[in-house]
Scaffold this active site. Structure first.
Site, PDB file in Angstrom:
ATOM      1  N   ASP A  81      -7.308 -12.601   2.887  1.00 60.06           N
ATOM      2  CA  ASP A  81      -6.598 -11.380   2.546  1.00 60.06           C
ATOM      3  C   ASP A  81      -6.855 -10.268   3.563  1.00 60.06           C
ATOM      4  O   ASP A  81      -7.943 -10.170   4.137  1.00 60.06           O
ATOM      5  CB  ASP A  81      -7.039 -10.916   1.149  1.00 60.06           C
ATOM      6  CG  ASP A  81      -6.052  -9.966   0.527  1.00 60.06           C
ATOM      7  OD1 ASP A  81      -4.841 -10.244   0.600  1.00 60.06           O
ATOM      8  OD2 ASP A  81      -6.479  -8.951  -0.055  1.00 60.06           O
ATOM      9  N   HIS A  82      -5.862  -9.436   3.745  1.00 61.78           N
ATOM     10  CA  HIS A  82      -5.956  -8.284   4.649  1.00 61.78           C
ATOM     11  C   HIS A  82      -6.542  -8.669   6.003  1.00 61.78           C
ATOM     12  O   HIS A  82      -7.454  -8.007   6.520  1.00 61.78           O
ATOM     13  CB  HIS A  82      -6.789  -7.175   4.019  1.00 61.78           C
ATOM     14  CG  HIS A  82      -6.033  -6.377   2.996  1.00 61.78           C
ATOM     15  ND1 HIS A  82      -5.002  -5.527   3.321  1.00 61.78           N
ATOM     16  CD2 HIS A  82      -6.156  -6.323   1.651  1.00 61.78           C
ATOM     17  CE1 HIS A  82      -4.519  -4.978   2.219  1.00 61.78           C
ATOM     18  NE2 HIS A  82      -5.194  -5.458   1.198  1.00 61.78           N
ATOM     19  N   ASP A 103      -2.090  -8.195   7.770  1.00 62.47           N
ATOM     20  CA  ASP A 103      -1.825  -6.813   7.391  1.00 62.47           C
ATOM     21  C   ASP A 103      -1.559  -5.958   8.622  1.00 62.47           C
ATOM     22  O   ASP A 103      -2.478  -5.510   9.298  1.00 62.47           O
ATOM     23  CB  ASP A 103      -3.009  -6.263   6.590  1.00 62.47           C
ATOM     24  CG  ASP A 103      -2.743  -4.867   6.051  1.00 62.47           C
ATOM     25  OD1 ASP A 103      -1.651  -4.321   6.329  1.00 62.47           O
ATOM     26  OD2 ASP A 103      -3.617  -4.334   5.335  1.00 62.47           O
ATOM     27  N   GLU A 133       2.664  -7.012   4.258  1.00 59.92           N
ATOM     28  CA  GLU A 133       2.619  -5.760   3.495  1.00 59.92           C
ATOM     29  C   GLU A 133       3.561  -4.753   4.113  1.00 59.92           C
ATOM     30  O   GLU A 133       3.587  -4.569   5.330  1.00 59.92           O
ATOM     31  CB  GLU A 133       1.200  -5.178   3.450  1.00 59.92           C
ATOM     32  CG  GLU A 133       1.116  -3.889   2.624  1.00 59.92           C
ATOM     33  CD  GLU A 133      -0.303  -3.367   2.455  1.00 59.92           C
ATOM     34  OE1 GLU A 133      -0.498  -2.141   2.520  1.00 59.92           O
ATOM     35  OE2 GLU A 133      -1.217  -4.192   2.266  1.00 59.92           O
ATOM     36  N   HIS A 179      -6.784   0.634  -3.452  1.00 61.69           N
ATOM     37  CA  HIS A 179      -7.986  -0.198  -3.502  1.00 61.69           C
ATOM     38  C   HIS A 179      -9.160   0.569  -4.105  1.00 61.69           C
ATOM     39  O   HIS A 179      -9.268   1.785  -3.957  1.00 61.69           O
ATOM     40  CB  HIS A 179      -8.367  -0.665  -2.090  1.00 61.69           C
ATOM     41  CG  HIS A 179      -7.334  -1.545  -1.460  1.00 61.69           C
ATOM     42  ND1 HIS A 179      -7.093  -2.827  -1.885  1.00 61.69           N
ATOM     43  CD2 HIS A 179      -6.480  -1.312  -0.439  1.00 61.69           C
ATOM     44  CE1 HIS A 179      -6.130  -3.351  -1.139  1.00 61.69           C
ATOM     45  NE2 HIS A 179      -5.743  -2.456  -0.253  1.00 61.69           N
ATOM     46  N   GLY A 180     -10.063  -0.171  -4.752  1.00 63.57           N
ATOM     47  CA  GLY A 180     -11.298   0.426  -5.256  1.00 63.57           C
ATOM     48  C   GLY A 180     -11.152   0.999  -6.648  1.00 63.57           C
ATOM     49  O   GLY A 180     -10.201   0.718  -7.373  1.00 63.57           O
ATOM     50  N   HIS A 207      -1.811  -5.039  -4.824  1.00 62.52           N
ATOM     51  CA  HIS A 207      -3.193  -4.859  -4.380  1.00 62.52           C
ATOM     52  C   HIS A 207      -3.832  -3.724  -5.170  1.00 62.52           C
ATOM     53  O   HIS A 207      -3.141  -2.876  -5.728  1.00 62.52           O
ATOM     54  CB  HIS A 207      -3.228  -4.547  -2.878  1.00 62.52           C
ATOM     55  CG  HIS A 207      -2.953  -5.732  -2.018  1.00 62.52           C
ATOM     56  ND1 HIS A 207      -3.899  -6.286  -1.193  1.00 62.52           N
ATOM     57  CD2 HIS A 207      -1.838  -6.497  -1.870  1.00 62.52           C
ATOM     58  CE1 HIS A 207      -3.375  -7.329  -0.563  1.00 62.52           C
ATOM     59  NE2 HIS A 207      -2.132  -7.475  -0.954  1.00 62.52           N
ATOM     60  N   ASN A 229      -4.272  -8.722  -7.107  1.00 60.32           N
ATOM     61  CA  ASN A 229      -5.566  -8.821  -6.432  1.00 60.32           C
ATOM     62  C   ASN A 229      -6.667  -8.117  -7.227  1.00 60.32           C
ATOM     63  O   ASN A 229      -6.513  -6.959  -7.600  1.00 60.32           O
ATOM     64  CB  ASN A 229      -5.478  -8.196  -5.039  1.00 60.32           C
ATOM     65  CG  ASN A 229      -4.681  -9.037  -4.071  1.00 60.32           C
ATOM     66  OD1 ASN A 229      -3.852  -9.852  -4.458  1.00 60.32           O
ATOM     67  ND2 ASN A 229      -4.921  -8.841  -2.793  1.00 60.32           N
ATOM     68  N   THR A 232     -13.021  -5.477  -7.399  1.00 61.88           N
ATOM     69  CA  THR A 232     -13.987  -4.511  -7.928  1.00 61.88           C
ATOM     70  C   THR A 232     -14.455  -4.885  -9.326  1.00 61.88           C
ATOM     71  O   THR A 232     -15.650  -4.806  -9.633  1.00 61.88           O
ATOM     72  CB  THR A 232     -13.381  -3.094  -7.927  1.00 61.88           C
ATOM     73  OG1 THR A 232     -12.988  -2.748  -6.594  1.00 61.88           O
ATOM     74  CG2 THR A 232     -14.393  -2.074  -8.420  1.00 61.88           C
TER      75      THR A 232
END
Length: 282
Positions: A81-82, A103, A133, A179-180, A207, A229, A232
């Site tokens: 990924d990424h 990405d 993406e 993200h996060g 994501h 995805n 975390t």
């Protein structure tokens, strides 16, 4: 069984359910994901991302993920990924990953198209699927935080052009996700998801799934998201499991491992059921 992402997401799109992608930076995470998928008879996508390689180098990840995927009784795609560099994506393919995300979303549109189209040509020649993406999914904190996220949302009409010109198998979209850990409840643009799904006719990818409300996941899947995805949530669950083991009196790493795995399995099971992929494998 080790499969490509297409073998999992095509069915998800046709039948209106989502499939979890779980990053697994150690064997315990990998076991939690694959064992839970087997217990719930669910297809699953597992792997790592370039930003996570400081925790576990790519070759080491491949050493445990590829054999576990091959031995699994359910379809497992091993996804990189990424991927931020061409070289690392090529390394993942050579190590046996069956899917890569290249990405290029921070580049200009034409550069994104050109680089991803080249990656697709290479990967398809060896049976590997590619995720691209369009737009840009930022981070909730740190250097990737976007001041005005809506400026980077995926445009449905541009998405159609992007898919036609690159040939990607799945498309990651920016629709209010990040993200996060979310500091405040995110506002996903469900209408945009539906429009992009209609213009591209591809499985869409969300994501930054950890921390979203259950109803947001369900609505996003209904509108066209096929891959979600998650990192975390299981990362934090593993830590909580270790803490529970310590509180219960475990005194060694070996004693803590069952607590760590069980805590992560509970999160994976919750996501599989939420996305609708339970009992999709005969």
């Amino acid at each position: 069984m080790l499969v490509s992402m297409n073998e999992i997401l095509r069915s998800a799109k046709e039948n209106g359910y989502g499939v979890g992608f779980f990053n697994a930076v150690n064997v315990e995470m990998a076991r939690a994901v694959i064992e839970t998928a087997e217990e719930l008879r669910a297809p699953v996508i597992i792997g790592t991302a370039e930003v996570l390689l400081p925790a576990m180098e790519l070759k080491r990840v491949a050493d445990y993920l590829i054999p576990l995927a091959k031995e699994a009784s359910v379809p497992v795609c091993v996804h990189y990924d990424h991927g931020l560099t061409f070289e690392r994506c090529m390394e993942a393919i050579q190590l046996g990953f069956t899917s890569v995300m290249y990405d290029c979303s921070t580049l200009s549109y034409e550069e994104n198209v050109e680089k991803v189209a080249e990656m697709v040509k290479i990967c398809h020649a060896v049976g590997v699927t590619v995720e691209g993406e369009l737009g840009h999914v930022g981070d909730n904190e740190g250097a990737g935080k976007l001041e005005n996220p809506s400026d980077y949302y995926t445009d449905p009409e541009v998405a159609r052009d992007y898919v036609l010109r690159t040939g990607v198998d799945a498309l990651a979209v920016a629709v209010g996700n990040a993200h996060g850990d979310y500091k405040f409840p995110p506002q996903l643009d469900f209408e945009r998801i539906e429009k992009i799904a209609g213009t591209t006719r591809l499985p869409l990818v969300l994501h930054g799934g950890s921390g979203l409300a259950d109803r947001d996941f369900q609505t996003a899947v209904q509108k066209g998201i096929c891959k979600v995805n998650i990192f975390t949530d299981i990362d934090k669950a593993g830590k909580a499991g270790i803490e529970a083991g310590l509180a219960a009196g475990a005194k060694t790493m070996m004693g803590l491992i069952p607590y760590e795995i069980q805590a992560m399995k509970e999160v994976v099971a919750e996501k599989i059921r939420l996305f609708g992929s339970e009992n999709r494998v005969e």
